[in-house]
Write a protein that holds these residues in place. Structure first.
Motif, PDB file in Angstrom:
ATOM      1  N   VAL A   1       2.627  -4.365   5.265  1.00 43.71           N
ATOM      2  CA  VAL A   1       3.439  -3.170   5.531  1.00 43.71           C
ATOM      3  C   VAL A   1       3.362  -2.204   4.347  1.00 43.71           C
ATOM      4  N   ALA A   2       3.458  -2.758   3.137  1.00 44.88           N
ATOM      5  CA  ALA A   2       3.381  -1.911   1.934  1.00 44.88           C
ATOM      6  C   ALA A   2       2.033  -1.192   1.887  1.00 44.88           C
ATOM      7  N   GLN A   3       0.965  -1.910   2.218  1.00 45.41           N
ATOM      8  CA  GLN A   3      -0.367  -1.292   2.182  1.00 45.41           C
ATOM      9  C   GLN A   3      -0.499  -0.221   3.271  1.00 45.41           C
ATOM     10  N   GLU A   4       0.025  -0.541   4.477  1.00 42.60           N
ATOM     11  CA  GLU A   4      -0.084   0.431   5.583  1.00 42.60           C
ATOM     12  C   GLU A   4       0.690   1.714   5.281  1.00 42.60           C
ATOM     13  N   HIS A   5       1.931   1.549   4.787  1.00 44.27           N
ATOM     14  CA  HIS A   5       2.785   2.725   4.582  1.00 44.27           C
ATOM     15  C   HIS A   5       2.466   3.477   3.302  1.00 44.27           C
ATOM     16  N   PHE A   6       2.154   2.710   2.256  1.00 43.45           N
ATOM     17  CA  PHE A   6       2.075   3.336   0.931  1.00 43.45           C
ATOM     18  C   PHE A   6       0.682   3.214   0.295  1.00 43.45           C
ATOM     19  N   GLY A   7      -0.241   2.539   0.974  1.00 44.19           N
ATOM     20  CA  GLY A   7      -1.609   2.436   0.459  1.00 44.19           C
ATOM     21  C   GLY A   7      -1.845   1.218  -0.409  1.00 44.19           C
ATOM     22  N   ALA A   8      -0.822   0.753  -1.122  1.00 43.73           N
ATOM     23  CA  ALA A   8      -0.982  -0.388  -2.029  1.00 43.73           C
ATOM     24  C   ALA A   8       0.407  -0.823  -2.490  1.00 43.73           C
ATOM     25  N   ALA A   9       0.459  -1.936  -3.226  1.00 41.70           N
ATOM     26  CA  ALA A   9       1.708  -2.336  -3.890  1.00 41.70           C
ATOM     27  C   ALA A   9       1.367  -2.710  -5.326  1.00 41.70           C
ATOM     28  N   GLN A  10       2.273  -2.380  -6.232  1.00 45.13           N
ATOM     29  CA  GLN A  10       2.040  -2.675  -7.653  1.00 45.13           C
ATOM     30  C   GLN A  10       3.132  -3.533  -8.277  1.00 45.13           C
TER      31      GLN A  10
END
Ligand SMILES: NC(=O)c1ccc[n+]([C@@H]2O[C@H](COP(=O)([O-])OP(=O)(O)OC[C@H]3O[C@@H](n4cnc5c(N)ncnc54)[C@H](O)[C@@H]3O)[C@@H](O)[C@H]2O)c1
Length: 246
Positions: free
Chosen positions: A71-80
């Motif tokens: 979900v993080a990748q779909e909505h925001f492109g990546a997670a850090q």
């Protein structure tokens, strides 16, 4: 490009304060919690930040962490950033804890943190960038006073897991640290403990005579999440009002 923080147990208390602080610091935030209703309520309070998403995540399920990452990748492109914050805090006296209750607390508090570190740590290492922040506790350092043996043991385990994952990912751009709060002034405490009782506890138990503001815990997490904290890993940062010094 804003970075993205994923927070477990974000529907209430410190988790909700963490979500707000990271939004204010221009992060995208994926708020997760097992309690979908509370999560929806918390999201409504922060909806004016348009960089917030929610996802139901029960930390007992590895698959829920994998879905949250998607979900993080779909909505925001990546997670850090991952903040392993979800926990339960029962106070059952040690001789009354059943085997089932002991396992339940360890499953949520310790195994949940382990699963989060495993799923997000592996992804962060692939990206060569990441920050994991685990919510430990003073109870995990000194055995606890009000909290149960299972809770204190789970938090001690989190401090050790933090070192293990820090070593695993050192050299791959990923740091893993813990924050160990003593008493924090969250709604669940002010709702449960009458003001006179709270004042007495603060006066007799806390050397600095005040509880930590949850915003301090969030600011510590923000500092650990920053680029400049690249040399801090495997650490546990204390905020306990002087109850425990080491
Ligand atoms: N409040 C304090 O004084 C204090 C002190 C030391 C450490 N801590 C730690 O800080 C963290 C947050 O504490 P808090 O006081 O805000 O707690 P809280 O009880 O207010 O919130 C915990 C959140 O975790 C969620 N949760 C519970 N089980 C879950 C599960 N299986 N999967 C996903 N989410 C689940 C709950 O729904 C809730 O929203 C915890 O790790 C706690 O141990 C708190």
């Amino acid at each position: 490009m804003p970075q993205t923080a994923v927070i477990t147990g974000a529907a209430k208390g410190i988790g909700q304060v963490l979500a707000k602080a990271f939004l204010q610091a221009d992060f995208n935030v994926l708020m997760t919690d097992a309690d979908d209703q509370a999560l929806a309520g918390a999201r409504d309070e922060l909806a004016h930040y348009n960089r917030v998403q929610t996802q139901v995540l029960d930390v007992r399920n590895k698959n829920d962490f994998e879905q949250a990452l998607n979900v993080a990748q779909e909505h925001f492109g990546a997670a850090q950033v991952l903040i392993n914050n979800a926990a339960i805090t029962p106070t059952t006296p040690v001789l009354e804890i059943t085997p089932e209750e002991f396992s339940q607390v360890l499953d949520i508090n310790l195994r949940g943190c382990f699963l989060g570190c495993q799923v997000f740590g592996a992804y962060f290492a692939q990206q060569n960038q990441g920050r994991i922040i685990n919510m430990a506790s003073l109870a995990g350092q000194m055995g606890g006073t009000a909290s149960g043996a299972h809770y204190a043991s789970s938090k001690a385990g989190i401090i050790t897991l933090t070192k293990i994952f820090a070593r695993q990912f050192a050299g791959q751009g990923v740091t893993v640290n813990a924050v160990a709060p003593g008493p924090v002034l969250v709604d669940s405490i002010t709702e449960k403990v009458p003001p006179e009782k709270l004042a007495e506890i603060i006066d007799t138990m806390i050397p600095v005579k005040q509880m930590s503001d949850p915003r301090l815990i969030a600011d510590m997490a923000l500092l650990l999440a920053s680029d400049q904290a690249a040399t801090v890993t495997g650490a546990t940062w204390d905020a306990n009002g002087g109850i425990f010094m080491r």
